[in-house]
Design a protein around this motif. Structure first.
Motif, PDB file in Angstrom:
ATOM      1  N   THR A 173       0.850  -1.191   0.000  1.00 41.31           N
ATOM      2  CA  THR A 173       0.000   0.000   0.000  1.00 41.31           C
ATOM      3  C   THR A 173       0.880   1.233   0.000  1.00 41.31           C
ATOM      4  OG1 THR A 173      -1.717  -1.168   1.234  1.00 41.31           O
ATOM      5  CG2 THR A 173      -1.833   1.227   1.207  1.00 41.31           C
ATOM      6  N   ILE A 174       0.502   2.231  -0.802  1.00 44.73           N
ATOM      7  CA  ILE A 174       1.220   3.500  -0.901  1.00 44.73           C
ATOM      8  C   ILE A 174       0.373   4.595  -0.275  1.00 44.73           C
ATOM      9  CG2 ILE A 174       1.893   5.281  -2.588  1.00 44.73           C
ATOM     10  CD1 ILE A 174       2.907   3.064  -4.370  1.00 44.73           C
ATOM     11  N   LEU A 175       1.032   5.545   0.395  1.00 47.16           N
ATOM     12  CA  LEU A 175       0.343   6.704   0.945  1.00 47.16           C
ATOM     13  C   LEU A 175       0.673   7.921   0.086  1.00 47.16           C
ATOM     14  CD1 LEU A 175      -1.320   8.127   3.168  1.00 47.16           C
ATOM     15  CD2 LEU A 175       0.837   8.411   4.451  1.00 47.16           C
ATOM     16  N   VAL A 176      -0.357   8.586  -0.423  1.00 46.04           N
ATOM     17  CA  VAL A 176      -0.196   9.812  -1.213  1.00 46.04           C
ATOM     18  C   VAL A 176      -0.633  10.993  -0.358  1.00 46.04           C
ATOM     19  CG1 VAL A 176      -0.939  11.095  -3.248  1.00 46.04           C
ATOM     20  CG2 VAL A 176      -0.539   8.628  -3.404  1.00 46.04           C
ATOM     21  N   HIS A 215      11.621   6.556  11.592  1.00 44.75           N
ATOM     22  CA  HIS A 215      10.857   7.006  12.761  1.00 44.75           C
ATOM     23  C   HIS A 215       9.550   6.233  12.934  1.00 44.75           C
ATOM     24  CE1 HIS A 215       9.168   9.870  15.705  1.00 44.75           C
ATOM     25  NE2 HIS A 215       8.041   9.781  15.001  1.00 44.75           N
ATOM     26  N   PHE A 216       8.940   5.782  11.837  1.00 45.39           N
ATOM     27  CA  PHE A 216       7.657   5.092  11.900  1.00 45.39           C
ATOM     28  C   PHE A 216       7.827   3.575  11.870  1.00 45.39           C
ATOM     29  CE2 PHE A 216       6.728   9.297  10.186  1.00 45.39           C
ATOM     30  CZ  PHE A 216       5.700   9.723  11.041  1.00 45.39           C
ATOM     31  N   GLY A 217       8.943   3.093  12.364  1.00 45.97           N
ATOM     32  CA  GLY A 217       9.172   1.657  12.475  1.00 45.97           C
ATOM     33  C   GLY A 217      10.234   1.118  11.556  1.00 45.97           C
ATOM     34  N   LYS A 218      10.338   1.678  10.343  1.00 42.52           N
ATOM     35  CA  LYS A 218      11.357   1.269   9.384  1.00 42.52           C
ATOM     36  C   LYS A 218      11.544   2.395   8.371  1.00 42.52           C
ATOM     37  CE  LYS A 218       8.127  -0.824   6.126  1.00 42.52           C
ATOM     38  NZ  LYS A 218       7.801  -1.976   5.280  1.00 42.52           N
ATOM     39  N   PRO A 219      12.740   2.514   7.776  1.00 36.30           N
ATOM     40  CA  PRO A 219      12.918   3.527   6.729  1.00 36.30           C
ATOM     41  C   PRO A 219      11.935   3.289   5.586  1.00 36.30           C
ATOM     42  CG  PRO A 219      15.040   2.656   7.431  1.00 36.30           C
ATOM     43  CD  PRO A 219      13.991   1.775   8.052  1.00 36.30           C
ATOM     44  N   THR A 220      11.282   4.353   5.166  1.00 34.08           N
ATOM     45  CA  THR A 220      10.265   4.251   4.115  1.00 34.08           C
ATOM     46  C   THR A 220      10.709   5.037   2.888  1.00 34.08           C
ATOM     47  OG1 THR A 220       8.532   4.128   5.803  1.00 34.08           O
ATOM     48  CG2 THR A 220       7.841   4.646   3.551  1.00 34.08           C
ATOM     49  N   PRO A 221      10.684   4.423   1.703  1.00 29.96           N
ATOM     50  CA  PRO A 221      11.001   5.182   0.480  1.00 29.96           C
ATOM     51  C   PRO A 221      10.005   6.315   0.281  1.00 29.96           C
ATOM     52  CG  PRO A 221      10.969   2.809   0.061  1.00 29.96           C
ATOM     53  CD  PRO A 221      10.392   3.004   1.416  1.00 29.96           C
ATOM     54  N   VAL A 222      10.507   7.458  -0.178  1.00 31.31           N
ATOM     55  CA  VAL A 222       9.664   8.631  -0.376  1.00 31.31           C
ATOM     56  C   VAL A 222       9.935   9.230  -1.752  1.00 31.31           C
ATOM     57  CG1 VAL A 222       9.062  10.957   0.436  1.00 31.31           C
ATOM     58  CG2 VAL A 222       9.677   9.163   2.089  1.00 31.31           C
ATOM     59  N   ILE A 223       8.865   9.584  -2.449  1.00 35.49           N
ATOM     60  CA  ILE A 223       8.955  10.409  -3.654  1.00 35.49           C
ATOM     61  C   ILE A 223       8.359  11.761  -3.305  1.00 35.49           C
ATOM     62  CG2 ILE A 223       8.197  10.762  -6.024  1.00 35.49           C
ATOM     63  CD1 ILE A 223       8.041   7.739  -6.353  1.00 35.49           C
ATOM     64  N   MET A 224       9.189  12.802  -3.322  1.00 30.77           N
ATOM     65  CA  MET A 224       8.686  14.155  -3.076  1.00 30.77           C
ATOM     66  C   MET A 224       8.319  14.780  -4.414  1.00 30.77           C
ATOM     67  SD  MET A 224      10.331  17.275  -0.852  1.00 30.77           S
ATOM     68  CE  MET A 224       9.499  16.729   0.653  1.00 30.77           C
ATOM     69  N   ILE A 225       7.141  15.384  -4.493  1.00 37.82           N
ATOM     70  CA  ILE A 225       6.711  16.063  -5.705  1.00 37.82           C
ATOM     71  C   ILE A 225       6.534  17.545  -5.384  1.00 37.82           C
ATOM     72  CG2 ILE A 225       5.665  14.042  -6.777  1.00 37.82           C
ATOM     73  CD1 ILE A 225       2.957  14.948  -5.800  1.00 37.82           C
ATOM     74  N   SER A 226       6.824  18.390  -6.368  1.00 37.17           N
ATOM     75  CA  SER A 226       6.785  19.826  -6.097  1.00 37.17           C
ATOM     76  C   SER A 226       6.511  20.607  -7.364  1.00 37.17           C
ATOM     77  CB  SER A 226       8.116  20.277  -5.498  1.00 37.17           C
ATOM     78  OG  SER A 226       8.164  21.688  -5.374  1.00 37.17           O
ATOM     79  N   GLY A 227       5.793  21.718  -7.204  1.00 36.76           N
ATOM     80  CA  GLY A 227       5.557  22.617  -8.321  1.00 36.76           C
ATOM     81  C   GLY A 227       6.770  23.463  -8.652  1.00 36.76           C
ATOM     82  N   SER A 228       7.803  23.438  -7.798  1.00 32.59           N
ATOM     83  CA  SER A 228       9.035  24.166  -8.060  1.00 32.59           C
ATOM     84  C   SER A 228      10.031  23.254  -8.749  1.00 32.59           C
ATOM     85  CB  SER A 228       9.652  24.674  -6.750  1.00 32.59           C
ATOM     86  OG  SER A 228      10.950  25.182  -6.968  1.00 32.59           O
ATOM     87  N   ASP A 229      10.629  23.758  -9.855  1.00 35.68           N
ATOM     88  CA  ASP A 229      11.652  22.956 -10.517  1.00 35.68           C
ATOM     89  C   ASP A 229      13.048  23.464 -10.179  1.00 35.68           C
ATOM     90  OD1 ASP A 229      11.792  25.282 -11.939  1.00 35.68           O
ATOM     91  OD2 ASP A 229      11.327  24.402 -13.886  1.00 35.68           O
ATOM     92  N   PHE A 256       3.710   1.659   5.327  1.00 35.01           N
ATOM     93  CA  PHE A 256       3.452   1.795   3.899  1.00 35.01           C
ATOM     94  C   PHE A 256       4.696   1.392   3.118  1.00 35.01           C
ATOM     95  CE2 PHE A 256       0.412   4.557   5.939  1.00 35.01           C
ATOM     96  CZ  PHE A 256      -0.754   4.344   5.212  1.00 35.01           C
ATOM     97  N   ALA A 257       4.456   0.857   1.927  1.00 30.62           N
ATOM     98  CA  ALA A 257       5.579   0.473   1.066  1.00 30.62           C
ATOM     99  C   ALA A 257       6.324   1.693   0.568  1.00 30.62           C
ATOM    100  CB  ALA A 257       5.074  -0.337  -0.122  1.00 30.62           C
ATOM    101  N   LEU A 258       5.595   2.820   0.398  1.00 36.50           N
ATOM    102  CA  LEU A 258       6.194   4.044  -0.134  1.00 36.50           C
ATOM    103  C   LEU A 258       5.256   5.206   0.140  1.00 36.50           C
ATOM    104  CD1 LEU A 258       8.161   4.652  -3.312  1.00 36.50           C
ATOM    105  CD2 LEU A 258       5.959   5.818  -3.207  1.00 36.50           C
ATOM    106  N   VAL A 259       5.834   6.402   0.274  1.00 34.44           N
ATOM    107  CA  VAL A 259       5.041   7.611   0.475  1.00 34.44           C
ATOM    108  C   VAL A 259       5.339   8.594  -0.651  1.00 34.44           C
ATOM    109  CG1 VAL A 259       4.644   9.624   1.959  1.00 34.44           C
ATOM    110  CG2 VAL A 259       4.943   7.350   2.982  1.00 34.44           C
ATOM    111  N   VAL A 260       4.277   9.123  -1.261  1.00 34.48           N
ATOM    112  CA  VAL A 260       4.392  10.239  -2.205  1.00 34.48           C
ATOM    113  C   VAL A 260       4.014  11.494  -1.438  1.00 34.48           C
ATOM    114  CG1 VAL A 260       3.579  11.256  -4.354  1.00 34.48           C
ATOM    115  CG2 VAL A 260       3.811   8.763  -4.172  1.00 34.48           C
ATOM    116  N   LEU A 261       4.965  12.431  -1.309  1.00 31.15           N
ATOM    117  CA  LEU A 261       4.802  13.578  -0.421  1.00 31.15           C
ATOM    118  C   LEU A 261       4.942  14.888  -1.188  1.00 31.15           C
ATOM    119  CD1 LEU A 261       4.665  14.849   2.462  1.00 31.15           C
ATOM    120  CD2 LEU A 261       7.155  14.493   2.593  1.00 31.15           C
ATOM    121  N   ASP A 262       3.911  15.733  -1.112  1.00 36.62           N
ATOM    122  CA  ASP A 262       3.986  17.053  -1.732  1.00 36.62           C
ATOM    123  C   ASP A 262       4.957  17.925  -0.942  1.00 36.62           C
ATOM    124  OD1 ASP A 262       3.555  19.292  -3.235  1.00 36.62           O
ATOM    125  OD2 ASP A 262       1.496  19.636  -2.564  1.00 36.62           O
ATOM    126  N   ARG A 263       5.777  18.693  -1.656  1.00 36.09           N
ATOM    127  CA  ARG A 263       6.784  19.527  -0.976  1.00 36.09           C
ATOM    128  C   ARG A 263       6.142  20.630  -0.154  1.00 36.09           C
ATOM    129  NH1 ARG A 263       9.485  22.087   1.678  1.00 36.09           N
ATOM    130  NH2 ARG A 263      11.606  22.891   1.407  1.00 36.09           N
TER     131      ARG A 263
END
Length: 341
Positions: free
Chosen positions: A7-10, A75-89, A50-57
């Motif tokens: 499961t992924i958290l967006v 911090h939440f039990g195990k290191p979680t892969p994160v994809i950060m997305i942002s409107g800034s390039d 969660f298997a991965l988190v997609v996080l808005d900047r």
């Protein structure tokens, strides 16, 4: 081994982004939970892994980098892969995320690219998909106008574009992440583009990385230096941006690991229809059939010049390079083009 039913958290305050990503992940068999802000997300993270988190900047209820740090450090039990997305390039935002162990994708971003990155980061098993895959492209160019135009063009194709204005920024980024393609301007404020290409080639894992050199004008000297440095292809800046887009979409297997073809001729340059350096290979019928006159006429047509101007200009250039326009053969044409700038 791929995870079973991950499961992924967006986390994003835009309903359009949240629901769009959820639909895309569900299409490839990945379960998704969504959150509109930090408070809601932290409550979900305290309850479940969660298997991965997609996080808005940028979220309306707080700073996201502290949450990113906690996710990647376990911090939440195990290191979680994160994809950060942002409107800034801005490259600074991307570098901050990468330094904290996350991936980063600039908006507007193609959901297919996010899915591909999520699968790679979290070892997710996806349903089979067809079609071209978007790429991550590093563009090192100090012209904001040209860089932004390239970004707009490539993002239409779903690609993630990293814009660096200096060689130092490009190398810093490359020390943290390897892109799929690299585009380098030959003139940079802090380095020579060809020497930068050489340094990129020397980085770990960059031997097969496709490198495109942007030039104002092609010359035999530049082509030789670039070939020696391991540049894959040329593109002049007055070429249509669609040519650059087509180059990015080429499958990795189509690129030579030895840099430019013999003589430094990049087939990509000929796609603009205005460069004579690759005409021998781009002529209709392969340039090997028909009479001498027919071959010369095809050279004129492929040059992009008017019939009158192209004929006189090319006759003069051919004679100066030692070829006889009246008795032109594919072999003499190929030799002549090596010397024509």
């Amino acid at each position: 081994m791929p995870m079973i039913n991950p499961t992924i958290l967006v986390i994003d305050d835009s309903p359009t982004v949240r629901m769009g990503l959820k639909a895309t992940f569900l299409e490839v068999g990945i379960k998704v939970e969504i959150a509109a802000g930090l408070a809601e997300a932290e409550a979900q993270l305290d309850r479940s892994s969660f298997a991965l988190v997609v996080l808005d900047r940028h979220l309306p209820d707080g700073e996201t980098l502290p949450l990113l740090r906690r996710l990647t450090t376990g911090h939440f039990g195990k290191p979680t892969p994160v994809i950060m997305i942002s409107g800034s390039d801005k490259i600074e935002a991307r570098l901050d995320a990468l330094a904290l162990g996350a991936d980063f994708i600039a908006k507007p971003c193609d959901p297919r690219f996010i899915v591909d990155r999520a699968a790679a980061l979290a070892t997710l098993e996806l349903s089979e998909r067809t079609g071209a895959r978007p790429c991550r492209v590093l563009v090192i160019d100090d012209s904001a106008t040209y860089g932004n135009a390239v970004a707009v063009e490539l993002r239409r194709g779903g690609h993630d574009v990293v814009l660096a204005a200096t060689a130092a920024e490009g190398l810093r980024y490359l020390s943290l992440q390897k892109p799929d393609r690299v585009v380098i301007d030959v003139f940079l404020p802090d380095a020579d583009g060809i020497e930068l290409a050489r340094r990129v080639r020397e980085l770990s894992g960059a031997r097969e990385l496709p490198l495109l050199l942007l030039t104002g004008r092609e010359s035999s000297t530049t082509r030789k230096r670039a070939a020696d440095a391991g540049v894959t292809a040329f593109l002049t800046k007055d070429s249509p941006l669609s040519v650059l887009g087509a180059w990015v979409l080429r499958p990795l297997s189509s690129f030579s690991s030895r840099g430019l073809p013999a003589g430094g001729v990049a087939s990509d340059s000929s796609e603009s229809g205005t460069r004579p350096v690759a005409l021998a290979s781009s002529l209709p019928g392969g340039g090997g059939r028909g009479s001498h006159d027919e071959l010369f006429e095809r050279v004129v047509a492929a040059s992009g010049l008017s019939t009158v101007l192209g004929s006189s200009t090319l006759k003069l250039a051919l004679r100066r390079s030692g070829a006889d326009p009246e008795h032109l053969t594919p072999e003499s044409l190929a030799r002549a083009l090596e010397q024509i700038e």
